[in-house]
Design a protein around this motif. Structure first.
Motif, PDB file in Angstrom:
ATOM      1  N   PHE A  87      -6.987   8.156   3.525  1.00 27.52           N
ATOM      2  CA  PHE A  87      -8.189   7.840   4.117  1.00 27.52           C
ATOM      3  C   PHE A  87      -9.070   6.360   3.767  1.00 27.52           C
ATOM      4  O   PHE A  87      -9.330   5.591   4.265  1.00 27.52           O
ATOM      5  CB  PHE A  87      -9.130   8.895   4.725  1.00 27.52           C
ATOM      6  CG  PHE A  87      -9.861   9.327   3.563  1.00 27.52           C
ATOM      7  CD1 PHE A  87     -10.862   8.723   3.173  1.00 27.52           C
ATOM      8  CD2 PHE A  87      -9.399  10.471   3.006  1.00 27.52           C
ATOM      9  CE1 PHE A  87     -11.717   9.117   2.018  1.00 27.52           C
ATOM     10  CE2 PHE A  87     -10.261  10.995   1.947  1.00 27.52           C
ATOM     11  CZ  PHE A  87     -11.414  10.443   1.575  1.00 27.52           C
ATOM     12  N   SER A 127       0.889  -1.213   0.114  1.00 31.27           N
ATOM     13  CA  SER A 127      -0.045   0.082  -0.112  1.00 31.27           C
ATOM     14  C   SER A 127       0.693   1.243  -0.026  1.00 31.27           C
ATOM     15  O   SER A 127       0.391   2.282  -0.582  1.00 31.27           O
ATOM     16  CB  SER A 127      -0.932  -0.138   1.367  1.00 31.27           C
ATOM     17  OG  SER A 127      -0.214   0.217   2.350  1.00 31.27           O
ATOM     18  N   SER A 137      -0.625   5.047   0.440  1.00 32.20           N
ATOM     19  CA  SER A 137      -1.354   5.205   1.309  1.00 32.20           C
ATOM     20  C   SER A 137      -0.912   6.647   2.314  1.00 32.20           C
ATOM     21  O   SER A 137      -1.657   6.942   3.159  1.00 32.20           O
ATOM     22  CB  SER A 137      -1.079   3.949   2.823  1.00 32.20           C
ATOM     23  OG  SER A 137       0.210   4.026   2.933  1.00 32.20           O
ATOM     24  N   TYR A 161      -7.489   3.691   2.265  1.00 33.07           N
ATOM     25  CA  TYR A 161      -6.862   2.525   2.336  1.00 33.07           C
ATOM     26  C   TYR A 161      -7.517   1.804   3.329  1.00 33.07           C
ATOM     27  O   TYR A 161      -7.097   0.362   3.277  1.00 33.07           O
ATOM     28  CB  TYR A 161      -5.312   2.788   2.674  1.00 33.07           C
ATOM     29  CG  TYR A 161      -4.547   3.096   1.186  1.00 33.07           C
ATOM     30  CD1 TYR A 161      -3.934   2.041   0.593  1.00 33.07           C
ATOM     31  CD2 TYR A 161      -4.446   4.445   0.815  1.00 33.07           C
ATOM     32  CE1 TYR A 161      -3.422   2.595  -0.733  1.00 33.07           C
ATOM     33  CE2 TYR A 161      -4.164   5.006  -0.382  1.00 33.07           C
ATOM     34  CZ  TYR A 161      -3.211   3.853  -0.968  1.00 33.07           C
ATOM     35  OH  TYR A 161      -2.678   4.062  -2.430  1.00 33.07           O
ATOM     36  N   TYR A 162      -7.962   2.217   4.454  1.00 34.40           N
ATOM     37  CA  TYR A 162      -8.737   1.471   5.333  1.00 34.40           C
ATOM     38  C   TYR A 162     -10.087   0.550   4.952  1.00 34.40           C
ATOM     39  O   TYR A 162     -10.093  -0.513   5.585  1.00 34.40           O
ATOM     40  CB  TYR A 162      -9.214   2.340   6.577  1.00 34.40           C
ATOM     41  CG  TYR A 162      -8.057   3.095   7.176  1.00 34.40           C
ATOM     42  CD1 TYR A 162      -7.259   2.545   8.147  1.00 34.40           C
ATOM     43  CD2 TYR A 162      -8.140   4.379   7.198  1.00 34.40           C
ATOM     44  CE1 TYR A 162      -6.417   3.242   8.540  1.00 34.40           C
ATOM     45  CE2 TYR A 162      -7.074   5.137   7.824  1.00 34.40           C
ATOM     46  CZ  TYR A 162      -6.286   4.616   8.634  1.00 34.40           C
ATOM     47  OH  TYR A 162      -5.253   5.130   9.289  1.00 34.40           O
ATOM     48  N   ASP A 163     -10.497   0.870   3.703  1.00 38.11           N
ATOM     49  CA  ASP A 163     -11.440   0.206   3.059  1.00 38.11           C
ATOM     50  C   ASP A 163     -10.689  -1.025   2.395  1.00 38.11           C
ATOM     51  O   ASP A 163     -11.744  -1.737   1.672  1.00 38.11           O
ATOM     52  CB  ASP A 163     -12.353   0.973   2.266  1.00 38.11           C
ATOM     53  CG  ASP A 163     -12.932   1.938   3.039  1.00 38.11           C
ATOM     54  OD1 ASP A 163     -13.048   1.667   4.262  1.00 38.11           O
ATOM     55  OD2 ASP A 163     -13.408   3.247   2.697  1.00 38.11           O
TER      56      ASP A 163
END
Length: 143
Positions: free
Chosen positions: A35, A6, A10, A37-39
């Protein structure tokens, strides 16, 4: 420790495009920012490259050296399995790209930044075919 490609994307606050192994097993281009990248499952990014447009992400060569290195020297079985899965998907993606059909007339050759549902993608090339004039950030002539 799972495979994680990532970075450096990221850390990028601006929207950018990455190549991602979707749940259907195909390499897709996704639009993300820091933000987002959490998904995503970070083990499913196929390389570390980031791109300003989806067109560049679709056409640029895929660098596989990180995946090969993870496959050969991965710390655990999970990392090696994830690298192998991603390499297999890249191989299929590259093979399909060489034999891909041309775009249909309704496919926009430009980037769509509308975030409309992916169910509206062209079934041949997976580009957005949304026709709502207010949907896209850019207005295209002839739409």
């Amino acid at each position: 420790m799972p495979l994680d490609l990532s970075s450096p994307g990221s850390l990028d606050r601006e929207p950018h495009y990455r190549r991602y192994l979707a749940q259907d097993g195909k390499v897709r281009v996704v639009c993300v920012q820091d933000f987002d990248y959490y998904d995503y499952d970070v083990s499913r990014f196929v390389d570390e490259a980031t791109f300003p447009t989806s067109g560049e992400a679709e056409s640029a060569p895929i660098s596989t050296w990180q995946l090969v290195q993870a496959l050969e020297t991965g710390e655990d079985d999970e990392t090696r399995a994830q690298a192998s899965r991603n390499l297999d998907a890249v191989r299929v993606h590259v093979t399909a790209a060489r034999t891909a059909p041309g775009h249909r007339p309704q496919c926009s050759p430009r980037d769509c930044r509308c975030a409309c549902p992916r169910t509206q993608d062209c079934q041949d090339c997976h580009r957005c075919v949304c026709w709502r004039a207010s949907c896209c950030a850019e207005q295209y002539p002839g739409r």
